[in-house]
Design an enzyme around this catalytic site. Structure first.
Site, PDB file in Angstrom:
ATOM      1  CG  ASP A  32       0.007   2.106   0.741  1.00 41.31           C
ATOM      2  OD1 ASP A  32       0.090   2.946   1.641  1.00 41.31           O
ATOM      3  OD2 ASP A  32      -0.349   0.829   1.152  1.00 41.31           O
ATOM      4  CD  GLU A 239       4.414   3.093   7.116  1.00 42.01           C
ATOM      5  OE1 GLU A 239       4.429   1.853   7.447  1.00 42.01           O
ATOM      6  OE2 GLU A 239       3.538   3.747   7.215  1.00 42.01           O
TER       7      GLU A 239
END
Ligand code: FUB
Length: 335
Positions: A32, A239
């Site tokens: 991420d 997301e």
């Protein structure tokens, strides 16, 4: 002789270049990657993946991360530096578990680390911690940001110095459970023929610690201006929202989750509506895909992760690739 002298002088070790599409680290797992340039240096704010030993499920309980490290890069001819632990779960009083994808911002001579985590009731909230250094250590606020929920915060600061937080994620990210504006543990995703849920956006106060307004939904529409539907899993938001600006356009890019693409949509307004434009990145190895886009020394880059080193979905490795635009502002997909 002179020749003897030069062979005795210590050799300066040539820095290892960081190659595109190759893991920045292979012995420790980061994911991420939220990349930012502060004072001409590139910083990456990633999740720090661990071997949790928890059985994988659709809520992502196996992603049981406990701390954050900040990574930094002077340029791509040097190596990527892991600056050590910047914040640990045990130092954040409201957090119970799962420190997921963070982001960072700089304002007021302060660096802000934004991070999602489950609170003591197992509800995802978004916290903030501050530091005078981009690499931390960061000091967390006592409570999460009031009005925040779900996960994957991404903070974008516009040319007028206004900062917006985008956030949200389906399934483990709990976005479906906030459809009514209150947490409902039975909250379900919209029916396939209904508009998909979009990420949320909130204008931030100048203190960068609080929201100036209640979060509102960001609408993502197709080329005819119709909302992307929940059944359209190749294009709908799942997301990992990220917003950047290039020329006068705002770009919202995100993961489609179940179909594993990174796609993007464009708008003339930071709050949208955003018009879907296309895919940037095809599915990578591993279930999740999560990226950021940043300008560094006149070039544009995308940072992303995959699970090719570990072969385990929740032990991921970060890499980067160069990004370029067509003359109409659309992004050239990465092969
Ligand atoms: O790292 C945990 C979660 O996996 C992130 O919050 C999501 O975006 C996905 O990458």
């Amino acid at each position: 002789s002179d020749a003897d002298k030069s062979s005795e002088s210590p050799e300066v070790e040539k820095p290892k270049a960081i190659e595109p599409n190759k893991p920045l680290f292979t012995d420790v797992f980061f994911a991420d990657p939220s990349a930012h340039v502060f004072n001409d240096k590139l910083y990456i704010y990633p999740s720090h993946d661990i071997d949790s030993g928890i059985q994988p499920n659709n809520d992502g309980d196996q992603y049981a991360m406990e701390d954050y490290h900040v990574l930094s890069i002077d340029d791509f001819n040097s190596s990527c530096v892991d600056n050590g632990q910047a914040l640990h779960l045990k130092d954040v009083s409201w957090v119970k578990r799962q420190m997921w994808a963070p982001d960072a911002a700089y304002k007021n001579n302060t660096y802000y680390l934004y991070f999602p985590a489950k609170d003591k009731k197992d509800i995802f909230r978004i916290g903030v911690a501050t530091s005078t250094s981009p690499t931390g250590p960061f000091k967390p606020e006592k409570n999460y940001i009031q009005g925040s929920f779900s996960m994957d915060p991404a903070v974008f600061t516009d040319n007028d110095n206004k900062s917006y937080m985008y956030f949200g994620g389906l399934w483990g990210g709990q976005l479906e459970k906030w459809k009514t504006g209150k947490y409902d543990s039975n909250g379900a995703a919209p029916q396939g023929s209904e508009p998909a849920l979009g990420p949320k956006v909130a204008l931030m106060n100048d203190d960068m610690l609080t929201f100036k307004e209640s979060p509102q939904e960001v609408s993502i529409v197709d080329e005819n201006g119709n909302p992307i539907l929940a059944s359209d899993e190749d294009r709908r938001f799942f997301e990992g929202a990220w917003v950047h600006k290039y020329n006068d356009n705002y770009y919202l890019s995100y993961s489609t989750g179940t179909t594993h693409y990174i796609v993007y949509a464009m708008s003339k307004n930071p709050k949208g509506p955003f018009t879907y434009k296309g895919k940037i990145l095809n599915p990578v190895k591993g279930w999740t895909t999560h990226h950021s886009i940043v300008q560094f020394k006149d070039k544009w880059y995308m940072f992303y992760h995959d699970a090719s080193v570990s072969g385990v979905d929740h032990k991921r490795s970060i890499m980067y690739t160069e990004l370029s635009y067509n003359s109409d502002g659309t992004i050239k997909p990465i092969n």
